[in-house]
Design a protein around this motif. Structure first.
Motif, mmCIF file in Angstrom:
data_model
loop_
_atom_site.group_PDB
_atom_site.id
_atom_site.type_symbol
_atom_site.label_atom_id
_atom_site.label_comp_id
_atom_site.label_asym_id
_atom_site.label_seq_id
_atom_site.Cartn_x
_atom_site.Cartn_y
_atom_site.Cartn_z
ATOM 1 N N LEU A 10 1.406 16.571 4.444
ATOM 2 C CA LEU A 10 2.078 15.341 4.884
ATOM 3 C C LEU A 10 1.110 14.162 4.909
ATOM 4 C CD1 LEU A 10 4.698 14.119 6.080
ATOM 5 C CD2 LEU A 10 3.799 14.651 8.331
ATOM 6 N N LEU A 13 -0.107 13.128 1.285
ATOM 7 C CA LEU A 13 0.900 12.408 0.492
ATOM 8 C C LEU A 13 1.187 11.029 1.081
ATOM 9 C CD1 LEU A 13 3.453 15.190 -0.541
ATOM 10 C CD2 LEU A 13 1.682 14.114 -1.913
ATOM 11 N N TYR A 16 -1.558 8.763 0.019
ATOM 12 C CA TYR A 16 -1.487 8.448 -1.414
ATOM 13 C C TYR A 16 -0.408 7.387 -1.681
ATOM 14 C CZ TYR A 16 -0.201 8.909 -6.314
ATOM 15 O OH TYR A 16 0.127 8.642 -7.615
ATOM 16 N N ILE A 17 0.746 7.562 -1.016
ATOM 17 C CA ILE A 17 1.881 6.671 -1.324
ATOM 18 C C ILE A 17 1.665 5.270 -0.749
ATOM 19 C CG2 ILE A 17 4.362 6.293 -0.907
ATOM 20 C CD1 ILE A 17 4.509 9.467 -0.841
ATOM 21 N N PHE A 18 1.164 5.216 0.474
ATOM 22 C CA PHE A 18 1.114 3.904 1.139
ATOM 23 C C PHE A 18 -0.293 3.311 1.211
ATOM 24 C CE2 PHE A 18 4.945 6.000 2.783
ATOM 25 C CZ PHE A 18 5.884 5.086 2.344
ATOM 26 N N TRP A 19 -1.241 3.900 0.523
ATOM 27 C CA TRP A 19 -2.590 3.324 0.497
ATOM 28 C C TRP A 19 -2.497 1.908 -0.054
ATOM 29 C CZ3 TRP A 19 -6.641 5.509 2.756
ATOM 30 C CH2 TRP A 19 -7.900 4.917 2.569
ATOM 31 N N PRO A 20 -3.061 0.931 0.668
ATOM 32 C CA PRO A 20 -2.816 -0.457 0.230
ATOM 33 C C PRO A 20 -3.361 -0.742 -1.167
ATOM 34 C CG PRO A 20 -4.378 -0.387 2.060
ATOM 35 C CD PRO A 20 -3.861 0.996 1.891
ATOM 36 N N GLU A 21 -2.446 -0.978 -2.089
ATOM 37 C CA GLU A 21 -2.802 -1.346 -3.463
ATOM 38 C C GLU A 21 -2.457 -2.815 -3.609
ATOM 39 O OE1 GLU A 21 -4.036 -1.707 -6.778
ATOM 40 O OE2 GLU A 21 -3.774 0.465 -6.718
ATOM 41 N N PRO A 24 -0.736 -4.053 -7.865
ATOM 42 C CA PRO A 24 -0.048 -3.060 -8.691
ATOM 43 C C PRO A 24 0.066 -3.543 -10.138
ATOM 44 C CG PRO A 24 1.478 -4.136 -7.169
ATOM 45 C CD PRO A 24 0.113 -4.603 -6.817
#
Lengths: 95, 688
Positions: A10, A13, A16-21, A24
């Protein structure tokens, strides 16, 4: 053990999904010009195929001439429209 | 506590949540981008998190699949699914394949493959960010359905609530065969894969994608998926041939038909898409072919899993039929709505100019494939329809399907040869004469030759006459198509040789590398010819059945089969009864065969292991039917099946052709060749 594995999955993931990018990867949207360039390439490919099949003896000469004329006319129409669009000023959001 | 089932269940819930996020965040982000209405979070950022959540879904489902396989290998019979589909003595390969041997596990495999396709799609997003975002969001909706099914209707990690069991109930013996380790994944890769072209087509239509790039992307995905489905169906045919013991490979069983239906529409699409790419035609048709293909995969799954139709392959009757029916209806409604809303975007650029042209041959090909598809669908659903109309199930047997499918198949074979010889737009009479002479000579010549060597339909029994006529027509058309394919190729090689001075092999390689898609297609057509030759051999099948003691023999064709011994054996998984049979071709012993009948201890069921001696001309197929209880002698059934090997050879050629068609075009290689030989005119455009 099961709970530990589930928690690890959990967190990994979620990170990975919400890591500040901040930046984009983006692209401009496809336009009518892109479409015409694709059609131009398709008509050129059709001309190449026609030429090749004529050399292979698949078409009588007069049939080849008439087909080539039609394809060249189609290519000319497309190229004209491409020229018009390329000459027009580019909208700011497409730059 | 059971840590792995617990972890697997959690991973499935997490996958469901991530799929829901991919769908919702993706939809919001794309809506904001389409209507230029940014929210608090930038739409690009939102779409990017949705993409990553889609990738996360794959990781979560992978963990769930791993947990189930782990439970299988560690004999964790606390999980009901593992208890019902494995046992301790089961071969490790079959413990792995237990993942897809039951309803819940196979749905997990489906979800895994679907998210794996989504994973690849989401990694390749830079090809076209916006289009891939639409496809990813639509795919997430499909994922959501299957993950909801796994979480609520068919949970694979449900615990066994009865008394603890020391051993499992075992795997269905029919599935304990090496091909069963790869056949279902291949078939599922084909089935599931059609979700991706569907997502691209629906996405491109929703966003009114300008241009044909999406169709090129879709075509490649469809071709890959079609390849998997072809391999899956062929492996299924081979499994049926080698395991079920009835001497055939295709019985028009509803589950076989369910896999054949999307194959037919996908094949139609792979042909008609050429017209869209080359001439901008048939856009609406192509979109509906993709939609239909996807919906047929869902319908096929509904038939397989709901118990609507009976089949040797179908899973037991279950409650998930309603889920699939609802999903199918929603999908159809979404497709219909999107199509009517955006149909102006799909206006054709050219009209059909002549009846005799390449375009019309593609159109015919499509119509014939769809007629076949509709017929097979009608025959498959007939039990349901008849029950609805007259209250009792009437099943359409193989004779109905053969009566309709064989002539249609032969017409398709004919079109396979005719299509490539016709010119685009219009074909003149002179052109037809020029291109059709050799194939026609081959067709007529081979028919005369075959009649001369003994294939004379008018001399066989009325019962077998139709099969004999069809096989004669099939062999003759096959010869004509083969000549058409090779003359086309040789003409091309001739042009390259004239212009470059290369030798034959080098010119053939250059030609193939220059247009691998076209010549890959020709190779596939040649594979289809070989496959049809194999199918036509069935008209000449023979069989004999005999109770065989020591030294007894059966003669069939050139072969004489003599019983050497019969005995029994056992291992922890099964007991086996088998006979040792010496096979003679004339005076020479060519092989020894050992057909078996197995009794599996855990599941208390029997299974047949057929012995097959295969040559390019015929298969000797021997079945141990059982023992006579009075004499205890084995009852042996022997089949002589001509040309069956050509079916598998044909499939191998089709696979090779598809790989060739999928390979990237070798433009760099041609540029080098062109630079080295300035006279080469292949690259030049007339009028340049």
């Amino acid at each position: 053990m099961g709970i530990l594995a589930a928690a690890t999955l959990l967190v990994a993931l979620f990170a990975y999904i919400f890591w500040p990018e901040q930046n984009p990867f983006t692209q401009r949207a496809a336009t009518r010009l892109d479409f015409l360039q694709e059609r131009r390439d398709a008509v050129m490919a059709n001309l190449r195929d026609l030429n090749f099949e004529f050399r292979a003896g698949k078409y009588p000469a007069e049939e080849y001439e008439s087909q080539r004329d039609r394809l060249e006319a189609e290519a000319a129409t497309i190229l004209t429209e491409i020229d018009v669009l390329e000459a027009a000023p580019t909208p700011a959001h497409l730059v | 506590m059971h840590p792995m089932p617990q972890f697997g269940s959690f991973a499935l819930i997490l996958a469901l949540a991530l799929s829901a996020y991919t769908l919702v965040a993706g939809s919001i982000g794309l809506f904001q981008l389409a209507y230029n209405r940014p929210g608090r979070v930038s739409p690009d950022r939102l779409v990017e998190t949705a993409r990553r959540a889609g990738i996360g879904t794959f990781i979560a489902v992978l963990c769930a699949a791993f947990a189930l396989v782990w439970a299988s290998f560690t004999n964790d019979f606390s999980v009901a699914y593992i208890l019902h589909h494995t046992n301790r003595a089961l071969n490790p390969a079959y413990k792995f394949s237990a993942l897809w041997s039951g309803q819940e596990g196979s749905l997990l495999l489906w979800a895994f493959l679907l998210t794996a396709y989504g994973f690849v799609l989401r990694l390749r997003y830079r090809t076209d960010v916006r289009l891939f975002a639409y496809a990813s969001t639509i795919l997430a909706a499909v994922q959501l359905f299957f993950l909801a099914l796994l979480n609520f209707a068919a949970p694979p990690f449900a615990l066994w609530t009865g008394d603890p069991q020391p051993d499992g109930f075992g795997l269905n013996p029919l599935l304990q065969y090496p091909e069963m380790v790869i056949h279902p994944p291949m078939l599922y890769l084909g089935y599931v894969g059609f979700s991706v072209p569907f997502a691209f087509a629906l996405g491109a239509l929703m966003m009114r994608y300008p241009g044909e790039k999406w169709i090129r992307i879709t075509r490649r995905w469809t071709l890959v998926t079609w390849l998997f489905l072809t391999v899956g169906i062929s492996l299924g045919m081979h499994w049926a041939y080698a395991v079920l013991g009835w001497g055939g490979y295709w019985g028009w069983d509803p589950v076989e038909n369910a896999s054949f239906l999307p194959w037919l529409t996908a094949t139609a699409f792979l042909h008609s898409v050429i017209m869209q790419e080359k001439r901008g035609m048939m856009k609406q048709w192509n979109v509906w072919l993709i939609f239909t293909t996807f919906m047929l995969t869902i319908l096929g799954t509904l038939l397989t899993r709901s118990g609507i139709v009976s089949s040797v392959h179908a899973f037991a009757e279950s409650s998930i039929g309603g889920w699939f029916t609802t999903f199918l209806c929603i999908t159809f409604a979404v497709c219909l709505f999107t199509f009517f809303k955006q149909r102006k975007h799909l206006a054709t650029e050219h009209k059909l100019e002549a009846i005799v042209s390449r375009e019309s041959s593609f159109l015919f090909n499509n119509l014939v494939l769809l007629v076949l598809c509709f017929t097979v669908l009608f025959g498959t659903l007939f039990p349901v329809l008849s029950e609805y109309v007259q209250g009792s199930k009437v099943t359409m047997g193989a004779p109905f399907f053969n009566r309709v499918a064989v002539p249609i198949g032969l017409f398709l074979l004919f079109l396979t040869g005719v299509g490539p010889l016709l010119a685009w737009r219009a074909t003149s009479l002179r052109s037809i004469r020029r291109n059709f002479v050799l194939p026609c000579i081959a067709t007529v010549g081979s028919a005369i030759m075959l009649m001369a060597v003994g294939i004379r339909p008018w001399k066989v029994d009325a019962l077998d006459q139709q099969g004999s006529i069809y096989s004669l027509v099939c062999f003759s058309i096959g010869a004509g198509v083969t000549v058409a394919i090779f003359t086309e190729f040789l003409r091309g090689v001739g042009v390259v040789r004239t212009q470059t001075g290369r030798n034959f092999i080098s010119a053939a390689l250059l030609l193939t590398r220059r247009n691998n898609r076209r010549y890959g297609g020709y190779l596939v057509h040649f594979g289809i010819v070989a496959l049809f030759i194999g199918l036509a051999g069935a008209a000449f099948n023979q069989s004999h059945e005999l109770e065989m003691g020591f030294g007894d023999s059966i003669t069939i064709g050139n072969y004489k089969v003599i019983c050497q011994s019969y005995t029994q054996d056992s291992n922890p998984n099964y007991d086996t009864d088998f006979a040792l049979l010496d096979v003679y071709d004339g005076p020479k012993k060519i092989t020894q065969m050992a057909p078996e009948k197995r009794f599996y201890t855990a599941s208390q069921t029997t299974s047949t292991i057929v012995a097959i001696h295969s040559t390019p001309l015929r298969d000797l197929y021997v079945v141990f039917e059982g023992r006579n209880l009075e004499t205890s002698k084995p009852i042996i059934k022997v089949f002589l099946n001509p040309l069956v090997s050509w079916i598998w050879i044909g499939v191998a050629i089709i696979i090779a052709g598809t790989f060739l068609g999928l390979a990237p075009q070798f433009k760099a290689a041609l540029s080098t060749a062109t630079a080295a030989t300035p006279a080469l005119d292949l690259q030049s455009v007339a009028g340049d």
